[in-house]
Design an enzyme around this catalytic site. Structure first.
Site: not given
Lengths: 79, 458
Positions: B60, B283, B394
């Protein structure tokens, strides 16, 4: 985070579109190809467009599976 | 009946269970987006957007839930088992034509000892329990020629024992075509991606908040870094800031790559012990209210750049600054990429690392820009920069350890500097500019102590 280089390749949509064809022909190439695409999130990124692309061109692809496999191999550098 | 009464009581409530003062997407914006999509569609079109599925971990216990980004974009509904229907023609509900209908799992509204019930959105014309979906769909599809619908991810499943591949989207198309001959099925990306790519002011505010939280974490990590620490300790400092300031989670796995790991582009093991003389690439990006930042800073673990590290770092910074100068509306993505590569080649030749411009690709093997938004690699369908887009920039350099032709001072160094750039009239604004990136500023900040230097014992 760098977007994976797979998405920078010339036509990832085409390669993804070829997946079902390669799979249907039970070619071992597809497994490593798909695994690499999945790790690069490629399938999640382009599946919608690829599905359309595939639908529009599947008859053309189905006529020459061997050439398609060669294309995928060349495009994605799979040996 | 009782359930529906509760639904209408909740309709006027706030969309998210946010803390006081938290930034939210205004309900009016959802309404406006739905209207924009409806205006793009014909009267013979219908759109369905489904909630993302729940991924079970064991028994669950599920993995943390993340809603489908299109669902978030159109109505902000954050819970599973729901479908949003958009019909330009309208679907008859109680004698009225409804254009936006959210079908929800009514059982989920029952509060239990285990789960808090979701709040309902006030952005749809109506909300109906899921058990009314089939009948509504049959009615809605009558006379419809094009259905925009995409399956929740993943659309592809591989069964590990047999290796069989299942393409769920293909099966869905077959099933729908059998049931509704003549129906064309198109991905929702077609009308939605172009809208999602242009950010509203409200979205910019959310992205700025995600950026500010990420920057706060990075600032503490820069102050904390020192030889002997593990990469995951810096990750902990950064992600502490996420939780501290109300970001739900990282927008993607944090990349903390030191020494040789800095050369691995999507490295996220984050388990190496950092050494004096290493550079570390961080990053990272917090996800705030659905929107993800994406920032990279590279610092010397010892607090001071070596000569080789500084020269390479300055080269990457130059690549970034000169590329930023050309980023404005009307400039193609290709031109942005080419500008970075042009400066990269020039800088590498200046440092004596290459002789010909085309050799630079070896040291910069990746693209340098992508959209950000509801996904860290957000939808992207425009080839030219436009006002309202938010993209990363970047550039990086990655120098291998094992090439004797490369001067020793440059070997085994990976550097990336990433900022988030909002394209505005006539130019751009760097929404990550509050975070240091000049060599002298990084070295100055690293003289301070940070959260990661606080004692904590097991």
């Amino acid at each position: 985070m760098i977007r994976s280089q797979y998405l920078r390749r010339p036509d990832p949509t085409l390669a993804i579109a070829l997946c079902p064809i390669v799979a249907e022909n039970n070619h071992g190439l597809v497994r490593s190809f798909v695994q690499r695409c999945e790790s690069a999130s490629l399938i999640q990124e382009v599946d919608d467009e690829a599905a359309m692309f595939y639908e529009n061109r599947k008859n053309q692809f189905l006529t020459d599976t061997r050439a398609n496999v060669a294309y995928v191999r060349k495009t994605f550098g799979l040996g | 009946m009782k359930k529906h009464f509760r639904v209408y009581l909740l309709l006027g409530s706030s969309l998210f269970a946010a803390e006081p003062g938290a930034l939210q997407t205004p309900d009016t914006l959802y309404t406006q987006r739905c209207r924009q999509v409806l205006q793009q569609m014909d009267s013979t079109d219908l759109m369905l957007v489904a909630s993302a599925g729940v991924k079970n971990r064991c028994g669950d216990v599920d993995y943390p839930y993340r809603q489908d980004s299109n669902m978030l974009y159109l109505c902000g509904w954050r819970h599973p088992s729901a479908l949003l229907m958009l019909s330009p023609r309208g679907v008859n509900v109680g004698g009225k034509a409804m254009h936006t209908i959210c079908f929800y799992n009514s059982k989920a509204l029952e509060s239990t000892a285990y789960h808090r019930p979701p709040r309902l959105a006030a952005v749809c014309d109506t909300m109906l329990a899921l058990d009314r979906f089939d009948a509504s769909l049959s009615q809605a599809l009558s006379g419809i020629r094009t259905l925009y619908y995409s399956l929740p991810k993943p659309v592809f499943v591989q069964e590990p024992v047999t290796g069989k591949h299942f393409f769920l989207d293909r099966e869905l198309r077959k099933a729908l075509r059998n049931q509704y001959p003549g129906l064309t099925i198109k991905p929702v990306a077609e009308p939605l991606n172009r809208l999602r790519q242009i950010k509203s002011d409200a979205e910019i505010r959310l992205l700025q908040k995600a950026v500010d939280i990420t920057a706060a974490g990075l600032r503490e990590a820069i102050k904390s870094a020192e030889p002997g620490m593990y990469e995951y300790e810096l990750q902990a400092v950064i992600e502490y800031a996420y939780q501290r300031f109300g970001a739900a989670s990282p927008g993607f796995p944090s990349i903390i790559g030191s020494g040789p790991n800095a050369l691995i582009l999507h490295y996220d093991d984050n388990d190496r012990r950092m050494q004096a003389g290493d550079m570390v690439v961080m990053d990272v990006g917090a996800e705030y209210n659905g929107y993800s930042a994406d920032i990279t800073r590279t610092i010397p673990v010892s607090g001071v750049f070596t000569e080789g590290q500084r020269e390479l770092y300055e080269a990457v910074l130059t690549m970034q600054k000169e590329t930023l100068a050309v980023m404005k509306p009307g400039v193609s993505r290709r031109a942005v990429e080419e500008k970075t590569r042009e400066v990269c080649s020039r800088e590498l030749m200046r440092l004596g690392l290459i002789k010909k411009a085309e050799e630079a690709k070896r040291f910069l093997p990746h693209g340098v820009s992508h959209d950000i938004g509801l996904e860290v690699h957000d939808v992207s369908s425009r080839e030219v920069l436009e006002v309202g887009m938010v993209v990363t920039l970047e550039p990086g350099l990655y120098i291998p350890a094992d090439d004797p032709a490369i001067p020793a001072k440059y070997r085994s160094i990976g550097i990336r500097i990433e900022d988030d750039v909002w394209i505005v009239e006539g130019g751009n604004r760097v929404i990550t500019s509050g975070l240091v990136k000049e060599v002298k500023d990084i070295e100055k900040l690293m003289k301070q102590k940070g959260l990661g230097n606080q004692p904590l014992s097991l």
